[in-house]
Design a protein around this motif. Structure first.
Motif, short mmCIF file in Angstrom:
data_model
loop_
_atom_site.label_atom_id
_atom_site.label_comp_id
_atom_site.label_asym_id
_atom_site.label_seq_id
_atom_site.Cartn_x
_atom_site.Cartn_y
_atom_site.Cartn_z
N TYR A 1 -6.55 8.80 2.14
CA TYR A 1 -6.33 9.84 3.15
C TYR A 1 -7.66 10.47 3.56
CZ TYR A 1 -5.04 14.24 5.33
OH TYR A 1 -4.95 15.30 6.20
N GLY A 2 -8.50 10.73 2.58
CA GLY A 2 -9.78 11.36 2.86
C GLY A 2 -10.73 10.51 3.69
N THR A 3 -10.51 9.20 3.70
CA THR A 3 -11.36 8.30 4.50
C THR A 3 -10.86 8.13 5.92
OG1 THR A 3 -10.15 6.27 3.93
CG2 THR A 3 -11.84 7.02 2.39
N GLY A 4 -9.68 8.69 6.20
CA GLY A 4 -9.10 8.54 7.52
C GLY A 4 -8.34 7.25 7.72
N ALA A 5 -8.08 6.52 6.65
CA ALA A 5 -7.36 5.25 6.76
C ALA A 5 -5.94 5.50 7.23
CB ALA A 5 -7.35 4.53 5.42
N PRO A 6 -5.43 4.72 8.19
CA PRO A 6 -4.09 4.97 8.71
C PRO A 6 -2.98 4.61 7.72
CG PRO A 6 -5.01 2.98 9.68
CD PRO A 6 -6.12 3.63 8.91
N ASP A 7 -3.27 3.73 6.75
CA ASP A 7 -2.24 3.29 5.80
C ASP A 7 -2.38 3.98 4.46
OD1 ASP A 7 -4.64 2.13 5.20
OD2 ASP A 7 -3.81 0.16 4.70
N TRP A 8 -2.81 5.25 4.48
CA TRP A 8 -3.05 5.96 3.23
C TRP A 8 -1.77 6.13 2.41
CZ3 TRP A 8 -0.88 10.85 2.34
CH2 TRP A 8 -0.35 11.52 3.46
N GLY A 9 -1.93 6.13 1.08
CA GLY A 9 -0.80 6.37 0.19
C GLY A 9 -0.01 5.15 -0.20
N GLY A 10 -0.48 3.96 0.13
CA GLY A 10 0.27 2.73 -0.15
C GLY A 10 0.34 2.42 -1.64
N PRO A 11 1.18 1.45 -2.02
CA PRO A 11 1.42 1.16 -3.44
C PRO A 11 0.19 0.70 -4.20
CG PRO A 11 2.51 -0.46 -2.01
CD PRO A 11 2.05 0.64 -1.13
N ALA A 12 -0.83 0.18 -3.52
CA ALA A 12 -2.04 -0.23 -4.22
C ALA A 12 -2.75 0.96 -4.87
CB ALA A 12 -2.99 -0.94 -3.25
N GLU A 13 -2.45 2.17 -4.40
CA GLU A 13 -3.09 3.37 -4.94
C GLU A 13 -2.34 3.98 -6.12
OE1 GLU A 13 -4.22 6.34 -2.03
OE2 GLU A 13 -4.04 4.88 -0.42
N LEU A 14 -1.08 3.61 -6.29
CA LEU A 14 -0.19 4.35 -7.19
C LEU A 14 -0.66 4.34 -8.64
CD1 LEU A 14 2.43 5.87 -7.80
CD2 LEU A 14 3.64 3.68 -7.78
N ASP A 15 -0.85 3.17 -9.22
CA ASP A 15 -1.18 3.11 -10.65
C ASP A 15 -2.53 3.75 -10.95
OD1 ASP A 15 1.17 1.74 -11.55
OD2 ASP A 15 0.40 -0.08 -10.61
N THR A 16 -3.51 3.52 -10.08
CA THR A 16 -4.83 4.11 -10.29
C THR A 16 -4.77 5.63 -10.25
OG1 THR A 16 -5.85 2.17 -9.29
CG2 THR A 16 -7.19 4.17 -9.43
N ALA A 17 -3.89 6.17 -9.39
CA ALA A 17 -3.79 7.62 -9.26
C ALA A 17 -3.32 8.29 -10.54
CB ALA A 17 -2.85 7.97 -8.12
#
Length: 401
Positions: free
Chosen positions: A239-255
């Protein structure tokens, strides 16, 4: 119900058939109003999983004769428990037992969104409301003493008043405010699975919230304890980078990599094919345009931290119906502009406080470093016998109740 005869003389159109729209249709139809509701979806239904209903919502459902049905479909947890997401240490507990219920005049319970929605839809239809699917309200204008409602099938409908409850992304709000939804940068993943499919170290009888740096994780039982509801929320780096697809499942486990094993194991039982970017709106003081009024998430969509979004819509519905019934005793249909102003004056400060406090509460949950240490100490030393931090939310009743 002494005012049924007065409200039977009025026609109301509601745009939006979610929990708020269904509740408003029910509340007005119970007083005898002729209610037509338009829902854009092809059929009624709620997308999502569990929701929490505090005693401020339970009291309203009880007044509509729906509380027993709701409790039978849900679960009354024993406590609300806050734990540290890194250590799982218990930080504070809210006892939801007999003393709580006596103080607030109702229980705290959890249920599936679709179960509450179905109960409201059924009750509204039984009360005489005309509920129509597959129709989108595109515009509402005031002409004299009438609200003119246009729908996407080319039809024009008239009513004495129109209520816009078309959600967070309301197109009708643009008639009052030029604002847009405000993204929080956080995203929610949910999952509801049969208990037998989720290996747990112990049965969960509480609403448990693990709060941690830039993330939190919620667990509670549903449907008589046969299912487990889980919600994982985290701040999206994309989200902070301005990416339009922010929050997708690739981010979940790392978060959640910095969280305790108990939390990380729970991530395996979430739906990963859908997620909910979390947004709200800036508070606005005015929700009225002529004979149209915004209510529910169209007027005051909160972030989910106070677990009161659905209850705010229930409160809106009851407040509008009660003010209308009282107002008609004085002025009939001519009283609608005054009724809408009075409801606006009653509800806007309340709901906007929920909205702004929800933002603050989210910041508090997600603190890191020394701020997290101070937050944990504040929670540990909270006076668990005091109601001073929760009465404003759970003890509320409108002036007409």
């Amino acid at each position: 119900m002494d005012d049924v005869a007065q409200l039977s003389e009025t026609q109301v159109i509601i745009a939006g058939g979610g929990i708020g729209g269904a509740a408003t249709a029910l509340a007005l139809a119970r007083y005898g109003a002729r209610v037509t509701l338009f829902e854009r979806s092809a059929e009624f239904g709620e997308v999502g999983a569990g929701l929490q209903i505090g005693p401020h919502g339970a009291r309203i459902l009880d007044s509509w004769g729906l509380l027993d049905q709701a409790l039978a479909a849900g679960v009354q947890p024993k406590n609300i428990v806050f734990r540290d997401a890194i250590t799982t240490e218990v930080l504070t507990t809210v006892d939801l037992g007999a003393r709580f219920r006596a103080h607030y005049g109702g229980p705290y319970f959890v249920m599936h969104r679709s179960d509450l929605h179905a109960a409201l839809i059924g009750a509204a239809q039984a009360a005489g409301a005309d509920l129509r699917t597959g129709v989108t309200v595109t515009d509402i204008v005031t002409e004299g003493h009438r609200a003119i409602v246009r729908t996407d099938d080319g039809a024009t409908h008239t009513a004495d008043v129109a209520i816009a409850m078309d959600g967070l992304k309301s197109r009708l709000r643009a008639k009052i405010s030029g604002d847009r939804p405000v993204a929080s940068g956080y995203v929610a993943y949910r999952g509801t699975f049969p208990y037998a499919e989720v290996p747990l170290d112990r049965d969960i009888e509480d609403v448990v919230g693990y709060i941690g740096p830039r993330c939190h994780f919620i667990q509670y039982p549903l449907r008589g304890g046969t299912m487990l509801n889980q919600v994982a929320v985290f701040e999206s780096p994309n989200y902070g980078t301005g990416a339009p697809d922010w929050g997708g499942p690739a981010e979940l486990d790392t978060a959640f990599a910095h969280c305790h094993d108990t939390v990380r194991k729970g991530l395996e039982y979430l739906w990963r094919d859908r997620w909910w970017p979390m947004s709200d709106r800036e508070p606005i003081a005015n929700w009225v345009d002529g004979r149209m009024m915004l209510l529910g998430d169209a007027a005051h969509p909160p972030l989910q931290y106070l677990a009161s979004g659905a209850v705010m819509a229930l409160e809106d519905a009851r407040c509008l119906a009660d003010y209308a019934a009282a107002g008609f005793a004085d002025g009939g249909n001519a009283a609608w502009p005054r009724i809408l102003r009075e409801v606006n004056a009653e509800r806007a400060p309340r709901c906007n406080r929920v909205l702004t406090t929800g933002r603050m509460w989210g910041e508090l949950w997600h603190l890191d470093g020394t701020a997290r240490v101070a937050r944990n100490e504040l929670f540990r030393t909270r006076d668990t016998e005091s109601w001073k931090y929760t009465d404003w939310l759970w003890a509320y009743t409108s002036d007409r109740n």
